[in-house]
Scaffold this motif. Structure first.
Motif, PDB file in Angstrom:
ATOM      1  N   HIS A 231       3.063  -2.591  -9.402  1.00  0.00           N
ATOM      2  CA  HIS A 231       2.579  -1.692  -8.351  1.00  0.00           C
ATOM      3  C   HIS A 231       1.077  -1.420  -8.503  1.00  0.00           C
ATOM      4  CE1 HIS A 231       3.130   1.465 -11.481  1.00  0.00           C
ATOM      5  NE2 HIS A 231       4.310   0.890 -11.681  1.00  0.00           N
ATOM      6  N   LEU A 249      -1.084   1.780  -7.047  1.00  0.00           N
ATOM      7  CA  LEU A 249      -0.741   2.181  -5.684  1.00  0.00           C
ATOM      8  C   LEU A 249       0.379   3.207  -5.646  1.00  0.00           C
ATOM      9  CD1 LEU A 249      -0.847  -1.271  -3.824  1.00  0.00           C
ATOM     10  CD2 LEU A 249      -2.715   0.234  -4.525  1.00  0.00           C
ATOM     11  N   HIS A 253       5.766   1.952  -4.758  1.00  0.00           N
ATOM     12  CA  HIS A 253       5.328   0.796  -3.972  1.00  0.00           C
ATOM     13  C   HIS A 253       5.520  -0.455  -4.821  1.00  0.00           C
ATOM     14  CE1 HIS A 253       3.962   3.383  -0.824  1.00  0.00           C
ATOM     15  NE2 HIS A 253       3.190   4.058  -1.650  1.00  0.00           N
ATOM     16  N   VAL A 256       3.454  -5.618  -5.556  1.00  0.00           N
ATOM     17  CA  VAL A 256       2.172  -5.842  -4.886  1.00  0.00           C
ATOM     18  C   VAL A 256       1.901  -7.341  -4.974  1.00  0.00           C
ATOM     19  CG1 VAL A 256      -0.251  -5.171  -4.776  1.00  0.00           C
ATOM     20  CG2 VAL A 256       1.431  -3.581  -5.721  1.00  0.00           C
ATOM     21  N   VAL A 274       2.610  -5.079   0.112  1.00  0.00           N
ATOM     22  CA  VAL A 274       3.610  -4.490  -0.790  1.00  0.00           C
ATOM     23  C   VAL A 274       4.991  -4.720  -0.183  1.00  0.00           C
ATOM     24  CG1 VAL A 274       4.486  -2.360  -1.804  1.00  0.00           C
ATOM     25  CG2 VAL A 274       2.021  -2.772  -1.699  1.00  0.00           C
ATOM     26  N   SER A 277       9.052  -0.017  -0.506  1.00  0.00           N
ATOM     27  CA  SER A 277       8.969   1.317  -1.116  1.00  0.00           C
ATOM     28  C   SER A 277      10.364   1.761  -1.505  1.00  0.00           C
ATOM     29  CB  SER A 277       8.357   2.315  -0.132  1.00  0.00           C
ATOM     30  OG  SER A 277       8.565   3.646  -0.586  1.00  0.00           O
ATOM     31  N   SER A 284       4.446  -2.111   3.200  1.00  0.00           N
ATOM     32  CA  SER A 284       3.121  -1.598   3.510  1.00  0.00           C
ATOM     33  C   SER A 284       2.040  -2.629   3.222  1.00  0.00           C
ATOM     34  CB  SER A 284       2.839  -0.309   2.730  1.00  0.00           C
ATOM     35  OG  SER A 284       2.995  -0.501   1.333  1.00  0.00           O
ATOM     36  N   TRP A 286      -2.137  -2.538   2.122  1.00  0.00           N
ATOM     37  CA  TRP A 286      -3.190  -1.676   1.579  1.00  0.00           C
ATOM     38  C   TRP A 286      -4.535  -2.380   1.699  1.00  0.00           C
ATOM     39  CZ3 TRP A 286      -2.054   2.938  -1.476  1.00  0.00           C
ATOM     40  CH2 TRP A 286      -0.697   3.280  -1.459  1.00  0.00           C
ATOM     41  N   ARG A 287      -5.562  -1.589   1.907  1.00  0.00           N
ATOM     42  CA  ARG A 287      -6.931  -2.110   1.958  1.00  0.00           C
ATOM     43  C   ARG A 287      -7.663  -1.648   0.708  1.00  0.00           C
ATOM     44  NH1 ARG A 287     -11.685   0.527   3.582  1.00  0.00           N
ATOM     45  NH2 ARG A 287     -13.409  -0.887   4.113  1.00  0.00           N
ATOM     46  N   ASP A 298      -6.286   2.037  -0.186  1.00  0.00           N
ATOM     47  CA  ASP A 298      -5.652   2.977   0.728  1.00  0.00           C
ATOM     48  C   ASP A 298      -4.605   2.256   1.560  1.00  0.00           C
ATOM     49  OD1 ASP A 298      -7.547   5.210   0.152  1.00  0.00           O
ATOM     50  OD2 ASP A 298      -8.991   3.857   1.090  1.00  0.00           O
ATOM     51  N   LYS A 299      -3.483   2.931   1.797  1.00  0.00           N
ATOM     52  CA  LYS A 299      -2.460   2.351   2.661  1.00  0.00           C
ATOM     53  C   LYS A 299      -2.933   2.431   4.109  1.00  0.00           C
ATOM     54  CE  LYS A 299       1.872   3.728   2.145  1.00  0.00           C
ATOM     55  NZ  LYS A 299       3.160   4.451   2.409  1.00  0.00           N
ATOM     56  N   THR A 302       2.052   0.872   7.533  1.00  0.00           N
ATOM     57  CA  THR A 302       3.407   1.130   7.047  1.00  0.00           C
ATOM     58  C   THR A 302       4.386   0.545   8.050  1.00  0.00           C
ATOM     59  OG1 THR A 302       2.748   3.192   5.956  1.00  0.00           O
ATOM     60  CG2 THR A 302       5.101   2.883   6.390  1.00  0.00           C
TER      61      THR A 302
END
Length: 473
Positions: A231, A249, A253, A256, A274, A277, A284, A286-287, A298-299, A302
């Motif tokens: 994660h 993360l 999560h 990854v 990801v 969850s 999700s 993430w950036r 940051d997510k 979703t």
């Protein structure tokens, strides 16, 4: 393209994203296919992607491996546009010529030459598991990228029976010899999966799945609900192989996986997918980005699970009464405008406009297969599909998206226990019109065309959106 010293540079080494986009479109796709039973050899297949050809959408080349039980997974070129990042190599006859095929179960790496006849690749070398273990200390090679200093081979397991740590083996561009482990100081990193970089910033990024014992028999419910899968993201000094920073993360999560850095060589952001969850079965994206001198994530997307009749679900999902998206791959167009997200569980491929990467906007969606939906291909409407968009690849000009349907043998069996089949589909889009997705009903190699093997990853002739990194704007 002649170089100052008189040597020609491979025309598929693109100095910039714009040059890659403007290059001629692919006419061939290479797809690896594997035999889950390990009774037959895995294979490198060649598919005609020229829409004006009489064999468009057909398998026109086939090369068996010399071994059995490899389970081919993520493969790649010996060299690509990143050649401009290391002085000397691109003036010495280096070219995008060889495809290296890692065997996730055997730990062998098979090297195929595409130059004599691109439609009939020939085996020129096998890098055996013993060499990978002895020289780099790794096993279970998973993902391969052509990069600075050599070929980067991400591995899930350790050597000599050790379950971990996983990490990156460095191979020579020309001889394919295993040189060494890339990491010189791994810090807290133990689990491995993908590896990518921001070349001009001398930054590498790695992600986490699990050790071989954690993944080879399918998802382990105890490990998943205990949040034991990977994660975290890890950031490294690319030249030195030293760990700089870990970004967690959140333990919920889980897994990854795919990393897609911006193609703009001056940018310092990218996306990570990801799988699931453990709080709500959502997936999700993430950036990651550089904030001052610190890397953050940051997510930004979703994707919720979809309620379903438990009677239609495989045993692993019956208690939840829902289908998780199971985001298994993502891909970013070369112009950094569109992100593609494959939801292998629900059978959906999503397209997001990411011109504002902090705020993605959904621009298109199609469905093929899915655990419950089994949505058929438009060319075979009476044929329910198993599996779903899994590995996703985007053409350099961003107008064609290719998807295969198999994830990993044991995971296929867990989520599609009646059989996952084999198929390879093409989806069209028009970036100039804001996106939107349409399935090409002329392009659908599937079933017996793959001779009982399962189709996994695709590479496009001349490069694609996930094979190259660029040094110039």
């Amino acid at each position: 393209m002649p170089h100052a010293n008189g040597h020609d540079i491979d025309p598929t080494f693109y100095r910039s994203p714009a040059e890659a986009i403007a290059a001629p479109p692919e006419r061939l796709a290479y797809v690896v296919a594997f035999d889950r039973t390990a009774e037959r050899p895995d294979a490198l297949t060649v598919i005609d992607t020229d829409p004006d050809s009489g064999t468009y959408g057909e398998i026109i080349g086939w090369a068996d491996l010399p071994t059995r039980g490899d389970e081919l997974h993520h493969f790649g070129w010996n060299a690509c546009s990143s050649a401009f990042a290391h002085a000397g190599h691109h003036t010495d006859g280096l070219e995008r010529r060889y495809l290296l095929l890692p065997g996730l179960r055997s730990s062998n790496v098979h090297v195929f030459d595409t130059k004599p006849d691109p439609r009939q690749p020939t085996l020129v070398r096998t890098v055996e598991a013993g060499e990978l273990a002895d020289k780099a200390g790794y096993s279970r090679p998973h993902t391969l990228h052509c990069g600075p200093d050599g070929i980067f081979l991400s591995c899930l397991g350790g050597a000599n029976g050790a379950d971990g740590p996983g990490g990156i083996a460095l191979l020579d561009h020309d001889t394919f010899d295993v040189l060494r482990a890339w990491e010189t100081d791994r810090g807290p990193q133990y689990l491995a999966y993908d590896a990518w970089w921001h070349l001009n910033q001398n930054i590498a990024i790695t992600s986490e799945w699990g050790t071989p014992s954690m993944i080879e028999d399918g998802i382990n419910p105890d490990l998943l609900l205990g949040n034991k899968y990977g994660h975290c993201l890890h950031f490294w000094d690319l030249a030195k192989g030293t760990h700089i920073q870990e970004v967690d993360l959140g333990a919920q999560h889980q897994m990854v996986l795919e990393l897609r850095p911006s193609h703009d060589p001056e940018a310092t952001w990218g996306f990570a997918g990801v799988v699931v969850s453990t709080e709500d079965l959502s997936a999700s994206v993430w950036r990651w980005h550089l904030d001052g001198g610190t890397w953050r994530a940051d997510k930004v997307i979703t994707i919720p699970a979809e309620p379903a009749d438990p009677e239609l679900l495989p045993p692993a999902l019956k208690p939840f009464g829902a289908v998780p998206p199971l985001v298994s791959d993502i891909n970013l167009s070369v112009d950094d405008r569109f992100l593609y997200v494959s939801c292998w569980g629900t059978g959906e491929l999503k397209q997001y406009d990411v011109t504002d990467p902090e705020n993605p906007r959904e621009a298109g969606s199609i469905r093929l297969g899915g655990i419950v939906g089994r949505v058929p291909h438009p060319s075979a409407k009476d044929e329910p599909l198993a599996g779903g968009p899994q590995m996703v690849e985007v053409s350099r000009d961003g107008r064609r998206i290719y998807v295969t349907n198999s994830l990993y043998g044991s995971w296929d069996d867990q989520f599609y226990p009646a059989g996952v089949g084999a198929w390879f589909a093409k989806i069209d889009t028009d970036p100039d019109s804001g996106g939107g997705l349409t399935v090409d009903d002329r392009f659908f190699p599937h079933g017996n065309e793959f001779r009982g093997l399962r189709a996994h990853q695709v590479r496009l002739q001349g490069g694609d959106a996930s094979s190259d990194s660029y040094c110039f704007r």
